[in-house]
Scaffold this active site. Structure first.
Site, PDB file in Angstrom:
ATOM      1  N   SER A 123      38.257  39.076  32.729  1.00 16.03           N
ATOM      2  CA  SER A 123      38.275  37.977  31.751  1.00 16.03           C
ATOM      3  C   SER A 123      36.989  37.181  31.883  1.00 16.03           C
ATOM      4  O   SER A 123      36.376  37.151  32.960  1.00 16.03           O
ATOM      5  CB  SER A 123      39.474  37.076  32.049  1.00 16.03           C
ATOM      6  OG  SER A 123      39.315  35.836  31.419  1.00 16.03           O
ATOM      7  N   SER A 124      36.622  36.484  30.821  1.00 18.86           N
ATOM      8  CA  SER A 124      35.406  35.650  30.875  1.00 18.86           C
ATOM      9  C   SER A 124      35.539  34.504  31.883  1.00 18.86           C
ATOM     10  O   SER A 124      34.531  33.912  32.284  1.00 18.86           O
ATOM     11  CB  SER A 124      35.083  35.086  29.486  1.00 18.86           C
ATOM     12  OG  SER A 124      36.180  34.350  28.997  1.00 18.86           O
ATOM     13  N   CYS A 125      36.773  34.194  32.308  1.00 18.50           N
ATOM     14  CA  CYS A 125      36.949  33.080  33.248  1.00 18.50           C
ATOM     15  C   CYS A 125      36.519  33.428  34.672  1.00 18.50           C
ATOM     16  O   CYS A 125      36.560  32.576  35.551  1.00 18.50           O
ATOM     17  CB  CYS A 125      38.381  32.563  33.229  1.00 18.50           C
ATOM     18  SG  CYS A 125      39.514  33.676  34.029  1.00 18.50           S
ATOM     19  N   TYR A 164      43.737  32.662  38.870  1.00 21.52           N
ATOM     20  CA  TYR A 164      43.646  33.854  38.000  1.00 21.52           C
ATOM     21  C   TYR A 164      42.264  34.487  38.114  1.00 21.52           C
ATOM     22  O   TYR A 164      42.137  35.711  38.229  1.00 21.52           O
ATOM     23  CB  TYR A 164      43.918  33.378  36.576  1.00 21.52           C
ATOM     24  CG  TYR A 164      43.782  34.378  35.459  1.00 21.52           C
ATOM     25  CD1 TYR A 164      44.763  35.334  35.229  1.00 21.52           C
ATOM     26  CD2 TYR A 164      42.702  34.321  34.573  1.00 21.52           C
ATOM     27  CE1 TYR A 164      44.667  36.218  34.166  1.00 21.52           C
ATOM     28  CE2 TYR A 164      42.597  35.195  33.502  1.00 21.52           C
ATOM     29  CZ  TYR A 164      43.592  36.137  33.299  1.00 21.52           C
ATOM     30  OH  TYR A 164      43.485  37.005  32.236  1.00 21.52           O
ATOM     31  N   LYS A 207      41.159  38.213  39.365  1.00 22.61           N
ATOM     32  CA  LYS A 207      40.362  39.124  38.520  1.00 22.61           C
ATOM     33  C   LYS A 207      39.079  39.554  39.246  1.00 22.61           C
ATOM     34  O   LYS A 207      38.657  40.708  39.122  1.00 22.61           O
ATOM     35  CB  LYS A 207      40.020  38.443  37.188  1.00 22.61           C
ATOM     36  CG  LYS A 207      41.222  38.261  36.276  1.00 22.61           C
ATOM     37  CD  LYS A 207      41.694  39.593  35.732  1.00 22.61           C
ATOM     38  CE  LYS A 207      42.829  39.472  34.747  1.00 22.61           C
ATOM     39  NZ  LYS A 207      43.367  40.784  34.351  1.00 22.61           N
ATOM     40  N   HIS A 231      47.788  30.727  24.688  1.00 21.01           N
ATOM     41  CA  HIS A 231      46.390  30.315  24.500  1.00 21.01           C
ATOM     42  C   HIS A 231      46.275  29.447  23.253  1.00 21.01           C
ATOM     43  O   HIS A 231      47.201  29.358  22.450  1.00 21.01           O
ATOM     44  CB  HIS A 231      45.497  31.553  24.351  1.00 21.01           C
ATOM     45  CG  HIS A 231      45.383  32.357  25.604  1.00 21.01           C
ATOM     46  ND1 HIS A 231      46.068  33.541  25.807  1.00 21.01           N
ATOM     47  CD2 HIS A 231      44.668  32.148  26.741  1.00 21.01           C
ATOM     48  CE1 HIS A 231      45.773  34.013  27.010  1.00 21.01           C
ATOM     49  NE2 HIS A 231      44.936  33.191  27.602  1.00 21.01           N
TER      50      HIS A 231
END
Ligand SMILES: NC(=O)C1=CN([C@@H]2O[C@H](COP(=O)(O)OP(=O)(O)OC[C@H]3O[C@@H](n4cnc5c(N)ncnc54)[C@H](OP(=O)(O)O)[C@@H]3O)[C@@H](O)[C@H]2O)C=CC1
Ligand SMILES: C[C@H]1O[C@H](OP(=O)(O)OP(=O)(O)OC[C@H]2O[C@@H](n3cnc4c(=O)[nH]c(N)nc43)[C@H](O)[C@@H]2O)[C@@H](O)[C@@H](O)C1=O
Length: 313
Positions: free
Chosen positions: A108-110, A137, A141, A180
């Site tokens: 994920s971009s996070c 999270y 990841k 989201h």
């Protein structure tokens, strides 16, 4: 990846996994293996080991995860870390053990630092502190990325990692708190329109900027990279275009045809100020997105209307 190869999609009932399945079926892949969480709990090492020994898939798309928006990430911090670590570790380890030819891990971009330079380059991984609301999270990841790299380094496994931007689309989660922003706003505007409410509340200041990709576009990119990319380094998947949450809310309002006002609630967290993907690597590999936000929103709203008796409980 040949049309008769056995392909396991972990998370095939989710928004992304179901889009990957649709894409593979459209392309003529005939040997897709799936299990729901009720049939196979991916947090169980024993269950995952037995499943891989039985099915022996050739290819794996790892699109199963505990997923949610800013509130869910910040509230269920233990589950977001624990469940995602277990799911990834079990699948990646079993894929090595059973000799899977290739695995794709969805991050994920996070995973990028909160204040990383924009647009976010793949090289920004592990260069600074993470956004606190989704740190558990993101750490899980990042562990998934490192597992893919380690099994590649030590055992030569062709395990690749892709980092999708914020997604939306068919089969999204419309939970009022845990979803989201985009599905949350579709539902809130729709319900306000139905109830004739004069205003809709949007969390935070409306200033943060986000990039949104239609899940079927993401699925197309995943299948493309499964076919054409074999390297250790991550690949960002996004559109390369972002907008503020205020602009997003105005766009959703228009698509839903809601005529009331927007009210911002700054007591709710804004999260990362900006998450725009640098997609130059993806473009150089020969893939570009095709669904623009407004068109994708119209499709997502139509899907919401078709399924609202199921998604609204
Ligand atoms: N949505 C987004 O905006 C983004 C998503 N991603 C990533 O994309 C991937 C897919 O996300 P998305 O489709 O949105 O998520 P969903 O919540 O829609 O789907 C997740 C799927 O994971 C499965 N799953 C969860 N826990 C378990 C478990 N213990 N055992 C078996 N299966 C389990 C669920 O299976 P079942 O339905 O059978 O219960 C579900 O179908 C994730 O890796 C996510 O991190 C990345 C960036 C953004
Ligand atoms: C995909 C990504 O998703 C999560 O990060 P996020 O990008 O912050 O995702 P979000 O969609 O929940 O919020 C985006 C922005 O929108 C604002 N916002 C307004 N109104 C609502 C609202 O009603 N709901 C939500 N959820 N947000 C709202 C909200 O305050 C924030 O400023 C990660 O935890 C992580 O899991 C991850 O990878």
């Amino acid at each position: 990846m040949q049309l008769n190869d056995k392909i396991y999609i972990a998370g095939h009932r989710g928004m992304v996994g179901s889009a990957i399945k649709r894409r593979l079926e459209l392309l003529g892949y005939k040997n897709i293996v799936t299990r729901s969480s009720g049939e196979l709990d991916l947090r169980s090492q024993a269950e995952v080991g037995n499943f891989f020994a039985l099915e022996q898939p050739d290819y794996v798309f790892l699109a199963a995860a505990k997923v949610g928006g800013i509130h869910a990430n910040n509230t269920y911090r233990a589950e977001f870390l624990y469940e995602n670590l277990m799911i990834e570790a079990n699948i990646i380890h079993a894929s090595w053990k059973q000799g899977v030819k290739k695995l794709m891990f969805l991050g994920s971009s996070c995973i990028y630092p909160k204040m990383a330079p924009q647009p976010l380059q793949e090289s920004s991984l592990l260069t600074g502190p993470l956004e606190p609301t989704n740190e558990p999270y993101a750490v899980a990841k990042i562990a998934g990325i490192k597992l893919c790299e380690a099994y590649r380094d030590q055992y030569g496994c062709n395990f690749i990692s892709v980092m999708p931007t914020n997604l939306y689309g068919i089969g999204d989660n419309y939970h009022p708190e845990n979803s989201h922003v985009l599905p949350a706003l579709i539902r809130r505007f729709h319900e306000a329109k139905e109830a004739g409410k004069p205003s809709v509340t949007v969390w935070g200041t409306g200033i943060p900027r986000r990039e949104f990709m239609f899940a079927d576009d993401l699925a197309d990119a995943c299948v493309y990279l499964m076919l054409h990319y074999d390297e250790k380094e991550l690949v960002n998947i996004g559109t390369g275009e972002d907008l503020s949450i205020r602009e997003l809310a105005e766009t959703v309002k228009e698509v839903v045809c809601y005529e009331g006002k927007l009210v911002f609630d700054p007591s709710k967290p804004d999260g990362t100020p900006r998450k725009l993907m640098d997609v130059s690597k993806l473009h150089s590999l020969g893939w570009n997105h095709s669904v623009e936000l407004k068109d994708g929103l119209v499709q997502a709203y139509a899907d919401f209307l078709r399924k609202r008796h199921l998604v609204i409980s």
